[in-house]
Design a protein around this motif. Structure first.
Motif, PDB file in Angstrom:
ATOM      1  N   LYS A 256      93.411  30.876  73.167  1.00 18.30           N
ATOM      2  CA  LYS A 256      92.017  30.472  72.632  1.00 18.30           C
ATOM      3  C   LYS A 256      92.078  28.851  72.907  1.00 18.30           C
ATOM      4  O   LYS A 256      92.650  28.126  72.355  1.00 18.30           O
ATOM      5  N   GLN A 257      90.975  28.674  73.585  1.00 20.97           N
ATOM      6  CA  GLN A 257      90.715  27.351  74.104  1.00 20.97           C
ATOM      7  C   GLN A 257      89.474  26.881  73.569  1.00 20.97           C
ATOM      8  O   GLN A 257      88.545  27.546  73.622  1.00 20.97           O
ATOM      9  N   ASP A 258      89.068  25.488  73.401  1.00 20.78           N
ATOM     10  CA  ASP A 258      87.659  24.939  73.398  1.00 20.78           C
ATOM     11  C   ASP A 258      87.409  24.172  74.755  1.00 20.78           C
ATOM     12  O   ASP A 258      87.841  23.407  75.177  1.00 20.78           O
ATOM     13  N   ILE A 259      86.128  24.587  74.989  1.00 22.21           N
ATOM     14  CA  ILE A 259      85.688  23.977  76.256  1.00 22.21           C
ATOM     15  C   ILE A 259      84.291  23.332  75.849  1.00 22.21           C
ATOM     16  O   ILE A 259      83.483  23.857  75.042  1.00 22.21           O
ATOM     17  N   ARG A 260      84.102  22.454  76.683  1.00 18.35           N
ATOM     18  CA  ARG A 260      82.909  21.519  76.474  1.00 18.35           C
ATOM     19  C   ARG A 260      81.776  22.154  77.181  1.00 18.35           C
ATOM     20  O   ARG A 260      81.926  22.602  78.334  1.00 18.35           O
ATOM     21  N   ALA A 261      80.581  22.178  76.483  1.00 16.26           N
ATOM     22  CA  ALA A 261      79.397  22.827  77.366  1.00 16.26           C
ATOM     23  C   ALA A 261      78.135  21.759  76.866  1.00 16.26           C
ATOM     24  O   ALA A 261      78.120  20.966  75.936  1.00 16.26           O
ATOM     25  N   GLN A 262      77.227  21.843  77.856  1.00 12.21           N
ATOM     26  CA  GLN A 262      76.023  21.164  77.726  1.00 12.21           C
ATOM     27  C   GLN A 262      74.892  21.834  77.891  1.00 12.21           C
ATOM     28  O   GLN A 262      74.741  22.906  78.669  1.00 12.21           O
ATOM     29  N   LEU A 263      73.708  21.352  77.030  1.00 12.60           N
ATOM     30  CA  LEU A 263      72.368  22.448  77.026  1.00 12.60           C
ATOM     31  C   LEU A 263      71.652  21.633  78.228  1.00 12.60           C
ATOM     32  O   LEU A 263      71.604  20.579  78.383  1.00 12.60           O
ATOM     33  N   ALA A 264      71.252  22.570  79.164  1.00 16.59           N
ATOM     34  CA  ALA A 264      70.354  22.245  80.162  1.00 16.59           C
ATOM     35  C   ALA A 264      69.203  23.059  80.186  1.00 16.59           C
ATOM     36  O   ALA A 264      69.337  24.457  79.937  1.00 16.59           O
TER      37      ALA A 264
ATOM     38  N   GLY B  38      70.386  18.410  77.111  1.00 16.38           N
ATOM     39  CA  GLY B  38      71.229  17.201  76.783  1.00 16.38           C
ATOM     40  C   GLY B  38      72.461  17.321  75.843  1.00 16.38           C
ATOM     41  O   GLY B  38      73.427  16.301  75.819  1.00 16.38           O
ATOM     42  N   MET B  39      71.966  18.134  74.668  1.00 16.27           N
ATOM     43  CA  MET B  39      72.819  18.164  73.680  1.00 16.27           C
ATOM     44  C   MET B  39      74.234  18.795  74.267  1.00 16.27           C
ATOM     45  O   MET B  39      74.167  19.676  75.187  1.00 16.27           O
ATOM     46  N   SER B  40      75.420  18.533  73.639  1.00 19.30           N
ATOM     47  CA  SER B  40      76.666  19.079  74.013  1.00 19.30           C
ATOM     48  C   SER B  40      77.463  19.503  72.633  1.00 19.30           C
ATOM     49  O   SER B  40      76.944  19.211  71.670  1.00 19.30           O
ATOM     50  N   GLY B  41      78.424  20.379  73.075  1.00 23.48           N
ATOM     51  CA  GLY B  41      79.396  20.764  72.095  1.00 23.48           C
ATOM     52  C   GLY B  41      80.469  21.568  72.487  1.00 23.48           C
ATOM     53  O   GLY B  41      80.923  21.472  73.728  1.00 23.48           O
TER      54      GLY B  41
ATOM     55  N   LEU C 288      66.740  27.152  76.880  1.00 21.75           N
ATOM     56  CA  LEU C 288      67.779  26.100  77.113  1.00 21.75           C
ATOM     57  C   LEU C 288      69.000  27.089  77.493  1.00 21.75           C
ATOM     58  O   LEU C 288      69.367  27.955  76.773  1.00 21.75           O
ATOM     59  N   GLU C 289      69.855  26.569  78.524  1.00 29.89           N
ATOM     60  CA  GLU C 289      70.966  27.243  78.906  1.00 29.89           C
ATOM     61  C   GLU C 289      72.362  26.329  78.591  1.00 29.89           C
ATOM     62  O   GLU C 289      72.059  25.179  78.662  1.00 29.89           O
ATOM     63  N   LEU C 290      73.509  27.009  78.185  1.00 24.81           N
ATOM     64  CA  LEU C 290      74.572  26.318  78.125  1.00 24.81           C
ATOM     65  C   LEU C 290      75.396  26.268  79.470  1.00 24.81           C
ATOM     66  O   LEU C 290      75.638  27.356  80.044  1.00 24.81           O
ATOM     67  N   GLU C 291      75.745  25.202  79.918  1.00 26.12           N
ATOM     68  CA  GLU C 291      76.553  25.268  81.220  1.00 26.12           C
ATOM     69  C   GLU C 291      77.934  24.536  80.829  1.00 26.12           C
ATOM     70  O   GLU C 291      78.269  23.574  80.200  1.00 26.12           O
ATOM     71  N   PHE C 292      78.961  25.317  81.549  1.00 24.90           N
ATOM     72  CA  PHE C 292      80.451  24.844  81.151  1.00 24.90           C
ATOM     73  C   PHE C 292      81.296  25.269  82.175  1.00 24.90           C
ATOM     74  O   PHE C 292      80.843  26.171  83.023  1.00 24.90           O
TER      75      PHE C 292
END
Length: 266
Positions: free
Chosen positions: A45-53, A253-256, A188-192
């Motif tokens: 299990k890993q945490d990946i950073r994603a951004q809303l676009a 532009g939000m991320s998580g 809004l799409e998540l890109e990672f």
């Protein structure tokens, strides 16, 4: 016992000790083998950073040189498809259109008169053809000026919001100069980016959770698309996902953090 015998005895004892140490090391390696990749979970299990676009976004630019008379939607505001975003001062182009229409009217009258004279055999064929050509030329000028005049009002190509205002009212702009950055925030799409080896189990439709930092909330999402190519240097691939449902607090532009749980190996 001679010194020669004592030296030989010491050498034998040292050789015996080295042999015992080597045997112990070999036994330890047999009893505790190094973990193999097959014995460990292939992926953890890993945490990946994603951004809303936004799915759709573009830059509205001027197509003609003119002064901005009005910006209909301020920065951050919403607009509907077809709504006027920017209006340019096109008084010169309007005058040019009126002139082109007057020239067309005169050419049509001249051509009509020559056609009547031609019926009476009172005008030459060349003169008649020239007057007809003048009508075609005047019509083309009217059409061309009308197209230019249509560029004085810039409508919204889709519904959305103004992300950034790049010009001000009463400012003279050149053709191609950016005026507004707009985006469609209806979806809004998540890109990672993930390791390319994850493609063995990560497919479109895969459901996961994403925690957005700005809202401090967790949302459900699903993978929509997988990038068309793998980066050979980093061995990674880009993914696009959509959050399930519509949440007004989310903006581009939000991320998580994306929490992906690979399937456990059997």
């Amino acid at each position: 016992m001679s010194s020669h015998q004592n030296g030989r005895s010491r050498a034998l004892r040292i050789a015996a000790m080295l042999s015992m140490l080597a045997g112990a090391a070999q036994a330890a390696s047999v009893q505790a083998p190094a973990p193999r990749a097959a014995d460990r979970p292939a992926l953890e299990k890993q945490d990946i950073r994603a951004q809303l676009a936004p799915r759709r976004y573009t830059t509205i630019a001027a197509e003609i040189g003119a002064k901005i008379s009005r910006i209909g939607v301020p920065e951050g505001a919403s607009f509907r498809a077809g709504q006027t975003l920017v209006a340019l001062d096109c008084s010169i182009q309007q005058a040019q259109l009126q002139k082109a229409r007057a020239v067309l009217a005169a050419a049509e009258k001249t051509y009509a008169a020559n056609k009547r004279l031609d019926e009476l055999n009172s005008v030459g064929k060349v003169e008649l053809q020239v007057s007809e050509a003048e009508v075609s030329k005047a019509k083309a000028d009217v059409a061309s000026t009308s197209v230019v005049l249509s560029k004085c009002v810039i409508p919204a190509p889709f519904a959305g919001r103004v992300a950034e205002q790049k010009a001000r009212e009463q400012q003279y702009v050149q053709p191609g100069q950016p005026l507004l950055d707009i985006l469609d925030d209806s979806v809004l799409e998540l890109e990672f980016i993930v390791p390319s080896r994850w493609l063995a189990w990560l497919k479109p439709g895969y459901a996961f959770q994403v925690h957005i930092d700005e809202t401090n909330k967790t949302y459900s999402a699903k993978v929509q698309r997988i990038g068309a190519k793998v980066d050979p240097v980093s061995q990674s691939v880009k993914l696009s996902a959509a959050i399930s449902g519509r949440f007004p607090e989310l903006i581009a532009g939000m991320s998580g953090r994306v929490a992906l749980q690979p399937p456990s190996t059997q």
